[in-house]
Design a protein around this motif. Structure first.
Motif, PDB file in Angstrom:
ATOM      1  N   CYS A  52      -0.375   5.456  -6.848  1.00 46.23           N
ATOM      2  CA  CYS A  52      -0.579   6.514  -5.636  1.00 46.23           C
ATOM      3  C   CYS A  52      -1.631   6.647  -5.505  1.00 46.23           C
ATOM      4  N   ILE A  53      -1.848   7.549  -6.590  1.00 45.86           N
ATOM      5  CA  ILE A  53      -3.277   8.496  -6.999  1.00 45.86           C
ATOM      6  C   ILE A  53      -3.803   8.243  -7.319  1.00 45.86           C
ATOM      7  N   GLN A  54      -4.464   6.737  -6.767  1.00 47.71           N
ATOM      8  CA  GLN A  54      -5.626   5.997  -7.136  1.00 47.71           C
ATOM      9  C   GLN A  54      -5.793   6.169  -4.859  1.00 47.71           C
ATOM     10  N   GLN A  55      -4.159   5.413  -4.848  1.00 49.57           N
ATOM     11  CA  GLN A  55      -4.635   5.336  -3.037  1.00 49.57           C
ATOM     12  C   GLN A  55      -4.546   6.721  -2.085  1.00 49.57           C
TER      13      GLN A  55
ATOM     14  N   PHE B 149       3.118  11.580  -3.814  1.00 50.24           N
ATOM     15  CA  PHE B 149       4.630  10.386  -3.957  1.00 50.24           C
ATOM     16  C   PHE B 149       4.578  10.282  -5.378  1.00 50.24           C
ATOM     17  N   VAL B 150       3.808  10.079  -6.332  1.00 44.72           N
ATOM     18  CA  VAL B 150       4.612  10.655  -7.828  1.00 44.72           C
ATOM     19  C   VAL B 150       5.754  10.951  -8.070  1.00 44.72           C
TER      20      VAL B 150
ATOM     21  N   THR C 107      11.202   2.894  -2.087  1.00 42.73           N
ATOM     22  CA  THR C 107      11.951   1.262  -1.543  1.00 42.73           C
ATOM     23  C   THR C 107      11.189  -0.147  -2.344  1.00 42.73           C
ATOM     24  N   ASP C 108      10.108   0.085  -1.970  1.00 44.17           N
ATOM     25  CA  ASP C 108       9.367  -1.534  -3.487  1.00 44.17           C
ATOM     26  C   ASP C 108       9.892  -0.985  -4.653  1.00 44.17           C
ATOM     27  N   LEU C 109       9.370   0.668  -5.480  1.00 41.17           N
ATOM     28  CA  LEU C 109      10.066   0.532  -6.575  1.00 41.17           C
ATOM     29  C   LEU C 109      11.280  -0.063  -6.805  1.00 41.17           C
ATOM     30  N   SER C 110      11.818   0.078  -6.312  1.00 39.49           N
ATOM     31  CA  SER C 110      13.671   0.688  -6.212  1.00 39.49           C
ATOM     32  C   SER C 110      13.396  -1.245  -7.077  1.00 39.49           C
ATOM     33  N   SER C 111      12.979  -2.188  -5.350  1.00 40.49           N
ATOM     34  CA  SER C 111      13.475  -3.386  -5.661  1.00 40.49           C
ATOM     35  C   SER C 111      12.755  -4.276  -7.147  1.00 40.49           C
TER      36      SER C 111
ATOM     37  N   THR D  59       1.264  -1.203   0.324  1.00 38.29           N
ATOM     38  CA  THR D  59      -0.227   0.401   0.039  1.00 38.29           C
ATOM     39  C   THR D  59       1.254   1.091   0.355  1.00 38.29           C
ATOM     40  N   MET D  60       0.112   2.676  -0.591  1.00 38.43           N
ATOM     41  CA  MET D  60       1.363   3.433  -0.669  1.00 38.43           C
ATOM     42  C   MET D  60       1.244   3.841   0.746  1.00 38.43           C
ATOM     43  N   THR D  61       1.813   4.148   1.163  1.00 39.88           N
ATOM     44  CA  THR D  61       1.425   4.992   2.255  1.00 39.88           C
ATOM     45  C   THR D  61       2.449   5.893   2.558  1.00 39.88           C
TER      46      THR D  61
END
Length: 189
Positions: A116-119, A124-125, A83-87, A74-76
């Motif tokens: 990110c926008i949907q959440q 965060f974009v 971190t998750d995009l880098s992974s 979840t984009m919190t």
């Protein structure tokens, strides 16, 4: 010296392409406009990558939708997004760099931005875009320089058959990677 040949601009061009890709994708889907902290501009390669990425997204919609759900994220926070995009990007490029994987990087990144926008976190974009720039500077810069910079991608578009084969192989690899990431995340929980 052109924009694509200046080694110091490779990461900046990645940010410009990523921003353009995300903006065009949101416009195409008639998503609400995001609030921009900064404007990255445009470059001569943005549309080439967006068109190639659009082909990928049309051919493999299951790979390029609900990415955060597939990796149980979840984009919190900005940290979680980066971190998750880098992974995901590290896994994508683990076995080497190809133009197809670079196109896929922009497609996956645009999915992160859209989610990110949907959440409810359009702020965060810019973090997604920065992450792509940083990843490019650290992991792709040398390869891109050897390939003639960002301009090295354009001749491949003229050789569409060869390009499609590269894209299909890369996307199948990405699909396997997503399955492995999902399995890894499920094991770690």
């Amino acid at each position: 010296m052109s924009l694509s040949d200046d080694v110091d601009t490779i990461a900046d061009v990645a940010k410009i392409i990523c921003d353009y890709y995300i903006t065009e994708k949101l416009l195409l889907k008639r998503k609400p406009k995001r609030k921009r902290k900064r404007c990255y501009g445009n470059c001569e390669y943005s549309e080439c990558f967006r068109r190639a990425g659009h082909v990928l997204e049309r051919l493999y919609p299951n790979v390029y939708t609900d990415v955060s759900r597939k990796i149980s994220v979840t984009m919190t926070s900005s940290t979680v997004v980066k971190t998750d995009l880098s992974s995901v990007l590290e896994i994508l490029f683990r076995d080497g760099v190809t133009w197809g994987k670079i196109v896929s990087m922009f497609a996956v990144s645009s999915c992160f931005a859209e989610e990110c926008i949907q959440q409810g976190h359009s702020e965060f974009v810019d973090d997604v875009i920065d992450c792509v720039g940083t990843f490019t500077a650290v992991h792709l810069r040398e390869w891109l320089t050897k390939e003639g910079g960002w301009g090295g991608f354009e001749p491949l578009l003229e050789e569409k058959k060869e390009f499609k084969v590269h894209i299909i192989v890369d996307v199948l690899g990405l699909l396997v990677i997503f399955i492995l990431v999902l399995a890894l995340l499920l094991l770690l929980r």
